[in-house]
Scaffold this active site. Sequence first.
Site, PDB file in Angstrom:
ATOM      1  N   PRO A 109     -11.149  -8.270  -1.077  1.00  0.00           N
ATOM      2  CG  PRO A 109     -12.298 -10.265  -1.092  1.00  0.00           C
ATOM      3  CD  PRO A 109     -11.450  -9.409  -1.859  1.00  0.00           C
ATOM      4  CD  GLU A 110      -8.306  -4.244   2.773  1.00  0.00           C
ATOM      5  OE1 GLU A 110      -8.147  -3.832   3.787  1.00  0.00           O
ATOM      6  OE2 GLU A 110      -8.253  -3.327   1.524  1.00  0.00           O
ATOM      7  CE  LYS A 161      -4.433  -8.419   2.273  1.00  0.00           C
ATOM      8  NZ  LYS A 161      -4.424  -7.410   1.137  1.00  0.00           N
ATOM      9  NE  ARG A 171      -2.189  -1.521  -3.690  1.00  0.00           N
ATOM     10  CZ  ARG A 171      -1.507  -2.205  -2.795  1.00  0.00           C
ATOM     11  NH1 ARG A 171      -0.366  -1.274  -2.376  1.00  0.00           N
ATOM     12  NH2 ARG A 171      -1.855  -3.463  -2.353  1.00  0.00           N
TER      13      ARG A 171
END
Length: 265
Positions: A2-3, A57, A255
Amino acid sequence: MPELPDLEVLRRRLEKELRESRVVDVEVLKDRALRTRYFKPAVLKKGVLLEVSRKGKNLVFEFHSGFKLLFQPLLRGWVSFEMPGDAVPLMKLSFEGDRDLYFIEYEDKGMAGLYIVRKLEGLNFMKKLGPDPLSEEFTLDYLAGAIRGRKNGLKSFLVDQKAIAGVGNAYADEILWEAEFSPFRNCTDLSEEDVERLFRAIRTVLDSAISVLEDVSGGGLPPFEYREHLKVHRREGQPCPRCGAAIKAVYEGDRGTFFCPECQR
Ligand SMILES: [Zn+2]
């Protein structure tokens, strides 16, 4: 992960639902998720919620009593009014009027953490955070100063929480696509106009993601990691929405960095 946009919409919805509500019970459901030991979870009991704030965050539930509950979701943490079958419960706050709020983690990663504090400055990771892009401290001057003297690439700069709090892997890709900059372009390479373009792209991408997430949430909490609206992130091989070239991906471990090799320079 979540950002900022995910957590900002979550914050707004939680505040709307729970502001001025009283906690009637607190249950820690995964002991290791509670990272502070100075205060027992019972200090939150009978607390009335003053506000829900967000820095980068992290979500902060602040009570009239002065106690704060900070939630750091990291990769897979989230909050829900019902316990989803596929998540690990970390903590339950029961509010008056039969409303249970679950702090959860999708997958048993053991990363998401809860902190009960009086002062956020007591937490090391909070002290190190840069300004939040939605805050007044985040100005064009700030960005120009923060980027000056950096020798790394633009993507590394954007995801550095000490420089800007709240942008992660997905939205960094989106911001760079919006600004038409290569993620590997060096920070030292940016002119004044370029910095301005980056500043505008940060605002545009985050603001428009927030409104998309507000829409898809209907009347409830936003879904975990909604990513349908993203233009390049995890879109390897698909056509760039601006020029039609195939989106490229470069991986570092698991990533990925996604970008258009044609229009991002
Ligand atoms: Zn393109």
